[in-house]
Design a protein around this motif. Structure first.
Motif, mmCIF file in Angstrom:
data_model
loop_
_atom_site.group_PDB
_atom_site.id
_atom_site.type_symbol
_atom_site.label_atom_id
_atom_site.label_comp_id
_atom_site.label_asym_id
_atom_site.label_seq_id
_atom_site.Cartn_x
_atom_site.Cartn_y
_atom_site.Cartn_z
ATOM 1 N N SER A 8 42.188 27.589 -14.774
ATOM 2 C CA SER A 8 41.084 28.394 -14.259
ATOM 3 C C SER A 8 40.177 27.557 -13.363
ATOM 4 O O SER A 8 39.750 27.996 -12.292
ATOM 5 N N ALA A 9 39.875 26.320 -13.798
ATOM 6 C CA ALA A 9 39.029 25.427 -13.005
ATOM 7 C C ALA A 9 39.719 25.050 -11.694
ATOM 8 O O ALA A 9 39.084 24.991 -10.629
ATOM 9 N N LEU A 10 41.031 24.821 -11.780
ATOM 10 C CA LEU A 10 41.796 24.476 -10.581
ATOM 11 C C LEU A 10 41.798 25.639 -9.589
ATOM 12 O O LEU A 10 41.648 25.444 -8.377
ATOM 13 N N TYR A 11 41.925 26.837 -10.111
ATOM 14 C CA TYR A 11 41.920 28.035 -9.271
ATOM 15 C C TYR A 11 40.571 28.195 -8.563
ATOM 16 O O TYR A 11 40.511 28.475 -7.360
ATOM 17 N N GLU A 12 39.492 27.971 -9.312
ATOM 18 C CA GLU A 12 38.152 28.099 -8.732
ATOM 19 C C GLU A 12 37.921 27.029 -7.658
ATOM 20 O O GLU A 12 37.333 27.308 -6.610
ATOM 21 N N LEU A 17 37.529 25.395 -1.884
ATOM 22 C CA LEU A 17 38.045 24.629 -0.747
ATOM 23 C C LEU A 17 38.506 25.560 0.375
ATOM 24 O O LEU A 17 38.267 25.281 1.560
ATOM 25 N N LEU A 18 39.140 26.661 -0.005
ATOM 26 C CA LEU A 18 39.592 27.629 0.998
ATOM 27 C C LEU A 18 38.413 28.242 1.739
ATOM 28 O O LEU A 18 38.450 28.429 2.963
ATOM 29 N N PHE A 19 37.346 28.556 0.999
ATOM 30 C CA PHE A 19 36.152 29.125 1.635
ATOM 31 C C PHE A 19 35.496 28.101 2.568
ATOM 32 O O PHE A 19 35.008 28.460 3.644
ATOM 33 N N ILE A 20 35.494 26.837 2.165
ATOM 34 C CA ILE A 20 34.925 25.786 3.010
ATOM 35 C C ILE A 20 35.733 25.649 4.297
ATOM 36 O O ILE A 20 35.173 25.584 5.397
#
Length: 238
Positions: A8-12, A17-20
């Motif tokens: 879950s933490a990895l997904y978040e 990172l994708l949003f950045i």
């Protein structure tokens, strides 16, 4: 800390990172849209973004277009030679102080070389080394081709600029000629201002427009000219 919590933490983190990256992409796109480079070069943002050479040219162009006018900026000129070949010039900056022929080198690492060496060296921290053809000689060939299509009285107004990106470190790069400058992009504005302070105005706005009109004929060549140019370069490298 269970495996589920870790995933879950990895997904978040991945989403963040994708949003950045998406935000950075949008920011660069909007900056690109504000530049006249897309009209002059006819390169789309995506084509420019994925091409290291075009991206370096765009960054230089964006710096130049912020300088005081009158000026004209031309990109990717294919100048015909008397032997039937062509030479490609990355950028030409026309100002009242002269004609600046710019060779863009979007290279990083440590750069070593001088005017007399046939090849310069690009070195990285991991000790990898790469050789590349002397950009001063390369731009000199561009200038010689340019002189073939410009009136004789303009030849003394031509300056050579070799511009590396800001990630490069110019180590032991020795240049002694007044009309040749090897610099990083962050030094471009200051270098041109220094040149402007040392020479008087040599070209009128009308002359600039005439030169721009003359040289514009060598931009945006058809695909056949581009392929012939590439074939000539490849033949020389064999």
């Amino acid at each position: 800390f269970s495996r589920g919590d870790f995933m879950s933490a990895l997904y978040e983190l991945t989403l963040i990172l994708l949003f950045i990256l998406l935000g950075l992409y949008i920011f660069l796109y909007l900056r690109f849209q504000q530049s006249n480079y897309r009209h002059v070069s006819r390169n789309s943002f995506f084509k420019t973004f994925i091409n290291k050479g075009f991206w370096g040219e765009y960054r230089i162009f964006a710096t130049l277009e912020k300088l005081a006018k009158p000026h004209h900026i031309l990109t990717n000129l294919y100048i015909p030679r008397k032997d039937g070949t062509t030479t490609e010039i990355d950028l030409i900056y026309l100002s009242i102080q002269g004609i600046f022929v710019i060779e863009s080198k979007n290279y990083s690492g440590w750069i070593f070389g001088n005017k007399k060496q046939k090849y310069w060296t690009q070195t990285f921290e991991n000790k990898q080394k790469f050789r590349f053809f002397n950009p001063i000689w390369q731009n000199s060939a561009h200038i010689n081709a340019l002189k073939e299509v410009l009136p004789d009285d303009l030849h003394q107004q031509i300056h050579s600029l070799i511009v590396f990106n800001n990630q490069a470190a110019l180590k032991k790069v020795t240049v002694t000629s007044e009309n040749i400058h090897v610099i990083k992009r962050e030094q471009l504005k200051g270098t041109l201002q220094q040149i402007n302070n040392t020479i008087s105005d040599s070209l009128s706005p009308t002359q600039l427009a005439e030169i721009s009109r003359l040289l514009s004929a060598f931009t945006h060549p058809d695909e056949q000219i581009k392929q012939q140019h590439i074939a000539t370069i490849q033949a020389k490298q064999k």
